[in-house]
Enzyme design. Structure first.
Site, PDB file in Angstrom:
ATOM      1  N   ASP A  34      30.735  43.675  39.540  1.00 48.52           N
ATOM      2  CA  ASP A  34      31.457  44.879  39.142  1.00 48.52           C
ATOM      3  C   ASP A  34      31.956  44.689  37.706  1.00 48.52           C
ATOM      4  O   ASP A  34      32.484  43.622  37.348  1.00 48.52           O
ATOM      5  CB  ASP A  34      32.651  45.130  40.072  1.00 48.52           C
ATOM      6  CG  ASP A  34      33.349  46.438  39.737  1.00 48.52           C
ATOM      7  OD1 ASP A  34      32.884  47.486  40.212  1.00 48.52           O
ATOM      8  OD2 ASP A  34      34.348  46.386  38.989  1.00 48.52           O
ATOM      9  N   ASN A  94      34.793  54.706  29.253  1.00 46.45           N
ATOM     10  CA  ASN A  94      34.559  56.155  29.296  1.00 46.45           C
ATOM     11  C   ASN A  94      35.735  56.923  28.708  1.00 46.45           C
ATOM     12  O   ASN A  94      35.552  57.892  27.957  1.00 46.45           O
ATOM     13  CB  ASN A  94      34.307  56.611  30.739  1.00 46.45           C
ATOM     14  CG  ASN A  94      32.964  56.152  31.259  1.00 46.45           C
ATOM     15  OD1 ASN A  94      32.023  55.974  30.477  1.00 46.45           O
ATOM     16  ND2 ASN A  94      32.864  55.939  32.569  1.00 46.45           N
ATOM     17  N   ASP A  99      27.713  54.442  29.201  1.00 43.87           N
ATOM     18  CA  ASP A  99      26.290  54.255  29.513  1.00 43.87           C
ATOM     19  C   ASP A  99      25.728  53.064  28.761  1.00 43.87           C
ATOM     20  O   ASP A  99      24.881  52.307  29.285  1.00 43.87           O
ATOM     21  CB  ASP A  99      25.507  55.520  29.152  1.00 43.87           C
ATOM     22  CG  ASP A  99      25.849  56.682  30.060  1.00 43.87           C
ATOM     23  OD1 ASP A  99      26.461  56.439  31.121  1.00 43.87           O
ATOM     24  OD2 ASP A  99      25.506  57.830  29.696  1.00 43.87           O
ATOM     25  N   GLU A 116      29.606  51.409  38.630  1.00 50.47           N
ATOM     26  CA  GLU A 116      29.506  50.258  37.743  1.00 50.47           C
ATOM     27  C   GLU A 116      29.255  48.967  38.516  1.00 50.47           C
ATOM     28  O   GLU A 116      29.465  47.871  38.002  1.00 50.47           O
ATOM     29  CB  GLU A 116      30.788  50.121  36.904  1.00 50.47           C
ATOM     30  CG  GLU A 116      32.034  49.751  37.685  1.00 50.47           C
ATOM     31  CD  GLU A 116      32.754  50.972  38.245  1.00 50.47           C
ATOM     32  OE1 GLU A 116      33.924  50.864  38.625  1.00 50.47           O
ATOM     33  OE2 GLU A 116      32.124  52.063  38.278  1.00 50.47           O
TER      34      GLU A 116
END
Length: 604
Positions: A464, A472, A481, A507
């Site tokens: 993770d 973001n 991204d 993620e």
């Protein structure tokens, strides 16, 4: 009676009987000639009628192909058949002037009229097509009037053949009856002569009849056993023995030609069978490697004298790479730009020959006879089928080229289907953002391990990205991204040699490591964390800051079953996040605590 008198009488009677026998044989021979003449006349009329019908059908087919495809070769074939039909109609006119029955003359005239009417319809359709009215031309050639005139022509031809067959049978029967009668007379004369003067005629019969017949019987028996090396005795006499020798020689020549044609037909049928087998296997191939192997195996069997190779377009459809070859082709390179092949430029097969009749392809090392057949599917170039002469197979012949183009068409479609299938398979099992395998393929891989590799160890890493939401929120989703792609690439580069990497969701990522134990999995996880944390990414001129990941490691069979592998690795991941993130936790290290304490909750 004196012996001399008996001898003289015997000689005189022999002369008379011989003369009568000779006259009988002459009449029998004339009757046989009349019989043969009747047969030949019937054969000429029947053949001419058949050629008229066949010529009309061929012209109709070529005209239809021309208005359907627009290819000039069909028009040229139509013009050629038109000239042949004109000559046949002139021959029909000459025959009509001979001693034919009124019904036959009328049938011939009707055949000529129907043929001219059919020619006029087809010529009009071609003229319409050349003026650009393709639909009207096709309506004419496939319309009711064309079918009616063509059917009328075929019916008239059949009627004419029936008339000539009936007349020929009648004349043949009459000629045969006369021939049989004269033959019986001759046999009687010979029987009387033989009974009276065996001693006188012994040497004549033996030397002039028996010995030649014996030689001919031996030749006929060898021909019956398909021994065509037999030499037919040469006899220049103009009697029946000479004619039989000539007939046997003609029969031998015809048998040799028939055997040659049968051999060609068998070869052609064998080639068609191999092509059909090849196409069936090409259609059943699951990838390009299998299809290439099929082509490489069957091509030298179908065309033993042609070496060649199968090329596929690569690098943005700009270059051709040879993926398979047979019989060691020497003239073309294994890799060359597609623009160097005239076949690829024109989208049609291109024949480069030693006589310089056409422009040779630039990818050839030597100017020899070669053929480049482009592989297309739905108008798109797929690759190239390359052939070069090495044996008796000639590339310039129509037959082999037609087969090659048929094979190229099917192989091109098969390659296009396989490429499409490969693209669809890739889209079905890969994550579009990171390029890793997706969650669906992860489940399939675990099920496959349970079915096929249940005894083999397996390690699972649950990964993770720590505090992913801040990328973001602070830099935008494009930056997020970018981080996802970077982590995916690092997983792929680090784990590709020992396992498979998957995007689990969001993620989170998963790595399956077959044949490793938990300790080796932990070591690999630490390597991954170090690589990821040591990178410095920037987006839109801004540094994104440190990137770290938390990793949970679980193993099979030491820690539990395959079915619980993901769950155990996920619990270890939650433990790593609960202990401050940017660390690796093995499921075995939290095993004891899970019995008494519930696993920590997920936090962003």
């Amino acid at each position: 009676m004196r012996i001399t008198t008996i001898t003289n009488w015997a000689y005189g009677i022999t002369v008379v009987l011989t003369a009568l026998s000779g006259a009988s044989f002459i009449m029998s021979s004339r009757s046989a000639l009349q019989e043969r003449s009747a047969v030949e006349e019937h054969l000429v009329l029947d053949t001419l009628a058949e050629e008229l019908a066949l010529g009309a059908e061929v012209m109709s087919d070529e005209a239809r192909l021309y208005v359907m495809r627009g290819e000039e070769r069909h028009l040229q074939a139509f013009r050629a058949e038109e000239g042949k039909e004109l000559r046949r109609e002139q021959a029909v006119t000459k025959l009509a002037a001979q001693a034919l029955l009124p019904a036959e003359v009328e049938a011939l005239a009707e055949i000529v009229r129907d043929a001219e009417a059919l020619d006029k319809i087809e010529a009009g359709a071609i003229e319409r097509f050349q003026r650009g009215d393709k639909s009207a031309a096709q309506d004419i050639l496939f319309g009711a009037e064309h079918e009616r005139v063509q059917s009328a022509l075929l019916q008239t031809v059949a009627h004419f053949r029936d008339l000539t067959a009936t007349r020929a049978a009648s004349e043949l029967e009459a000629a045969r009856a006369r021939s049989n009668w004269w033959t019986r007379v001759a046999e009687i004369m010979l029987a009387v002569t033989g009974a009276l003067f065996v001693a006188v005629l012994y040497f004549v019969l033996r030397r002039r009849v028996a010995m030649p017949l014996l030689r001919m019987a031996g030749a006929v028996n060898r021909l019956a056993k398909q021994d065509y090396t037999v030499e037919v005795p040469i006899d220049r006499r103009g009697d029946e023995i000479g004619e039989m020798n000539e007939a046997i020689e003609i029969f031998r020549t015809n048998l040799i030609e028939r055997e040659r044609l049968d051999a060609e037909r068998r070869t052609d049928q064998h080639r068609k069978d191999l092509i059909l087998q090849m196409m069936h296997r090409v259609q059943a191939c699951q990838n390009q490697e299998e299809m290439t192997d099929v082509v490489v195996r069957f091509a030298p069997q179908i065309f033993p004298g042609l070496a060649g190779g199968l090329y596929i377009l690569k690098e943005g459809n700009m270059s051709l790479m040879r993926v398979g070859a047979w019989l060691d082709p020497k003239q073309s390179a294994a890799y060359f730009p597609a623009a160097e092949c005239w076949g690829m430029r024109r989208g049609r097969s291109h024949h480069s020959s030693v006589n310089g009749a056409d422009v040779p392809c630039q990818h050839l090392d030597h100017l020899e006879a070669t053929l480049c057949v482009p592989l297309t599917a739905q108008g798109d170039m797929i690759g190239l089928l390359y052939l070069e002469e090495q044996g008796e197979e000639i590339l310039g012949l129509t037959g082999p080229r037609l087969y090659l183009e048929l094979i190229a068409e099917n192989v091109g479609l098969a390659i296009a289907n396989l490429q499409l299938r490969e693209k669809l398979t890739t889209l079905a099992v890969h994550d579009p953002l990171t390029g890793l395998f997706n969650r669906r393929f992860l489940d399939e891989r675990l099920q496959q391990h349970v079915r096929e590799e249940s005894e083999q160890p397996l390690v699972c890493l649950m990964i993770d990205i720590d505090y992913f939401k801040r990328f973001n929120d602070q830099f935008g989703h494009d930056a997020g991204d970018l981080v996802m792609r970077f982590v995916g690439q690092t997983l792929r580069e680090t784990c590709s040699s020992v396992g498979s990497a998957f995007r689990f969701g969001g993620e989170e990522f998963t790595v399956l490591l077959p044949s490793l134990d938990e300790g080796e999995g932990v070591a690999l996880a630490d390597t991954l964390r170090e690589k990821i944390s040591s990178a410095a990414l920037s987006h839109a001129g801004q540094l994104l800051g440190a990137i770290s990941v938390s990793v949970g490691v679980a193993a099979f069979p030491a820690g539990g079953s395959v079915e619980t592998l993901i769950t155990r690795a996920d619990a270890a991941l939650l433990e790593a996040k609960a202990k401050g993130r940017d660390r690796t936790i093995a499921a075995s290290g939290i095993k004891s605590s899970r019995n008494s304490v519930s696993p920590p909750s997920r936090k962003p």
